[in-house]
Motif scaffolding. Structure first.
Motif, PDB file in Angstrom:
ATOM      1  N   LEU A   1       0.828  -1.207   0.000  1.00 39.10           N
ATOM      2  CA  LEU A   1       0.000   0.000   0.000  1.00 39.10           C
ATOM      3  C   LEU A   1       0.862   1.257   0.000  1.00 39.10           C
ATOM      4  O   LEU A   1       0.590   2.217  -0.730  1.00 39.10           O
ATOM      5  CB  LEU A   1      -0.925  -0.009   1.220  1.00 39.10           C
ATOM      6  N   SER A   2       1.925   1.232   0.780  1.00 42.85           N
ATOM      7  CA  SER A   2       2.796   2.405   0.881  1.00 42.85           C
ATOM      8  C   SER A   2       3.574   2.678  -0.396  1.00 42.85           C
ATOM      9  O   SER A   2       4.096   3.773  -0.587  1.00 42.85           O
ATOM     10  CB  SER A   2       3.779   2.224   2.038  1.00 42.85           C
ATOM     11  N   ALA A   3       3.642   1.676  -1.280  1.00 45.03           N
ATOM     12  CA  ALA A   3       4.430   1.811  -2.512  1.00 45.03           C
ATOM     13  C   ALA A   3       3.592   2.168  -3.733  1.00 45.03           C
ATOM     14  O   ALA A   3       4.149   2.425  -4.808  1.00 45.03           O
ATOM     15  CB  ALA A   3       5.189   0.513  -2.789  1.00 45.03           C
ATOM     16  N   LEU A   4       2.275   2.206  -3.600  1.00 41.53           N
ATOM     17  CA  LEU A   4       1.429   2.386  -4.773  1.00 41.53           C
ATOM     18  C   LEU A   4       1.689   3.710  -5.474  1.00 41.53           C
ATOM     19  O   LEU A   4       1.765   3.773  -6.710  1.00 41.53           O
ATOM     20  CB  LEU A   4      -0.049   2.288  -4.391  1.00 41.53           C
ATOM     21  N   ALA A   5       1.817   4.783  -4.707  1.00 40.05           N
ATOM     22  CA  ALA A   5       1.947   6.115  -5.305  1.00 40.05           C
ATOM     23  C   ALA A   5       3.227   6.260  -6.112  1.00 40.05           C
ATOM     24  O   ALA A   5       3.283   7.068  -7.056  1.00 40.05           O
ATOM     25  CB  ALA A   5       1.878   7.186  -4.218  1.00 40.05           C
ATOM     26  N   SER A   6       4.244   5.492  -5.776  1.00 36.13           N
ATOM     27  CA  SER A   6       5.528   5.601  -6.477  1.00 36.13           C
ATOM     28  C   SER A   6       5.752   4.449  -7.455  1.00 36.13           C
ATOM     29  O   SER A   6       6.844   4.327  -8.017  1.00 36.13           O
ATOM     30  CB  SER A   6       6.679   5.648  -5.467  1.00 36.13           C
ATOM     31  N   MET A   7       4.739   3.629  -7.684  1.00 37.34           N
ATOM     32  CA  MET A   7       4.900   2.471  -8.553  1.00 37.34           C
ATOM     33  C   MET A   7       5.150   2.919  -9.994  1.00 37.34           C
ATOM     34  O   MET A   7       4.454   3.773 -10.534  1.00 37.34           O
ATOM     35  CB  MET A   7       3.646   1.593  -8.485  1.00 37.34           C
ATOM     36  N   ASN A   8       6.184   2.351 -10.621  1.00 34.63           N
ATOM     37  CA  ASN A   8       6.493   2.652 -12.020  1.00 34.63           C
ATOM     38  C   ASN A   8       6.946   1.369 -12.708  1.00 34.63           C
ATOM     39  O   ASN A   8       6.957   0.292 -12.098  1.00 34.63           O
ATOM     40  CB  ASN A   8       7.570   3.746 -12.131  1.00 34.63           C
TER      41      ASN A   8
END
Length: 351
Positions: A89-96
């Motif tokens: 969840l904490s990584a979703l915004a920075s997922m690339n």
């Protein structure tokens, strides 16, 4: 020995209709003897249960399966490994794209394979942008040969439709499904059938509540000794009063006695027989119940059996809504027990 049923999930790709689950080997369910767990995998394959379910965030489980493949080279080619891609969840915004590639490469390395048989995708929060774009990266990796097939897990129907409409070639959907939790029947399964997507299921044994051990017992209040009981007692509460669940256990026992099997075998057989269900995942930490698991293929439920069970389940209160709707509410009782950032503590590199 019982003949384990097999099914074609996609053209040219067959799997056993019982899958050996990996969640119970990931912690929170007692100590795991690594050497014995690998030997147990071999016993399942030799018995005909050749399909394994795991995930990138099940701590140490991909590595266990990879070590099994190394230690049993004659059995490894018989196995289908279904893993999951579940970014924190904490990584979703920075997922690339590079994040996705890194996670898939890590699973390949842990599992000691050159291509992942099936990757089941989940996105924790659709209020965070990037869910469809991330799935399209998985499609690119499929075209590159790192992934053979793409599935999803724990999506509701609307989210799944967004992926399908975007051109993501989803072939399987892993969802919770049981005599107590019929949420797939209200909307999801019809959508999947219309789009050629097979259903894989978990939760049909309610973490062990569907067993003779709970028949005639007073309602447990917790706290519980493992995560499964915590999760599935909440589902039973949604289904109805404990007294209604006891009626269902008694009906399952009567049906089982007619066929020479137990409560759990009847519960799983019922799910396997549902339309569009390809397979059921059994959360096995050992071979203790393997012989009983195999009995699932020794009998067939009659119309009278199903009617007897329906007399109880038709009195259900819930669970309400679409698949995973209750669990998606992070402030509700189902959402509060989730672990949203498992990969943060699962960084042990593959051996």
């Amino acid at each position: 020995m019982s003949q384990v049923e097999r099914i074609e999930l996609t053209p040219g790709y067959t799997m056993s209709r019982l899958l050996k689950g990996g969640w119970h080997l990931a912690g929170g369910h007692g100590q795991v003897d690594r050497s014995q767990a690998i030997k147990d995998m071999a016993a399942f394959v030799e018995a005909g249960i050749t399909s394994f379910d795991c995930a990138d965030h099940y701590i140490g489980v991909e590595e266990l399966i990879g070590d099994f493949r190394r230690d049993y080279p004659s059995l490894a080619p018989l196995v289908q490994v279904h893993t999951k891609f579940v970014p924190d969840l904490s990584a979703l915004a920075s997922m690339n794209r590079q994040s996705v590639v890194s996670i898939i490469d890590r699973s390949l390395k842990r599992l000691r394979v050159e291509q992942l048989d099936l990757v089941q995708y989940f996105w924790w929060d659709w209020n965070v942008k990037g869910a469809v774009e991330t799935a399209l990266v998985l499609k690119e990796l499929q075209q590159e040969g790192k992934i053979a097939r793409i599935g999803v897990t724990n999506f509701n129907t609307d989210y799944l439709a967004e992926l399908v409409d975007a051109g993501v070639p989803v072939v399987a959907n892993q969802i919770q499904y049981s005599l107590v939790d019929r949420r797939p029947d209200w909307k999801m399964n019809a959508y999947c059938q219309a789009h050629g997507i097979k259903i894989l299921t978990y939760g049909h044994l309610l973490g062990g509540f569907f067993s003779e051990d709970w028949l005639g017992k007073p309602e447990p209040k917790g706290p519980f000794e493992n995560r499964s009981w915590t999760k599935y007692k909440l589902i039973i509460d949604e289904f109805g009063e404990w007294s209604l669940f006891q009626e269902l256990l008694a009906a399952l026992q009567r049906v089982g006695q007619r066929h020479g099997v137990g409560i759990g075998e009847v519960a799983v057989r019922w799910v396997l027989d549902r339309p569009n269900v390809a397979g059921c995942i059994i959360g096995a930490t050992s071979t203790r119940h393997l012989a009983r698991n195999l009995k699932i293929f020794d009998f067939a439920l009659s119309r009278e059996d199903r009617a007897e069970l329906a007399l109880v389940t038709d009195n259900r209160r819930g669970p309400p809504g679409d698949c995973y709707q209750l669990e998606n509410d992070r402030n509700g009782p189902h959402g509060r027990i989730m672990r949203y950032n498992q990969n943060e503590i699962n960084q042990k590199p593959a051996a």
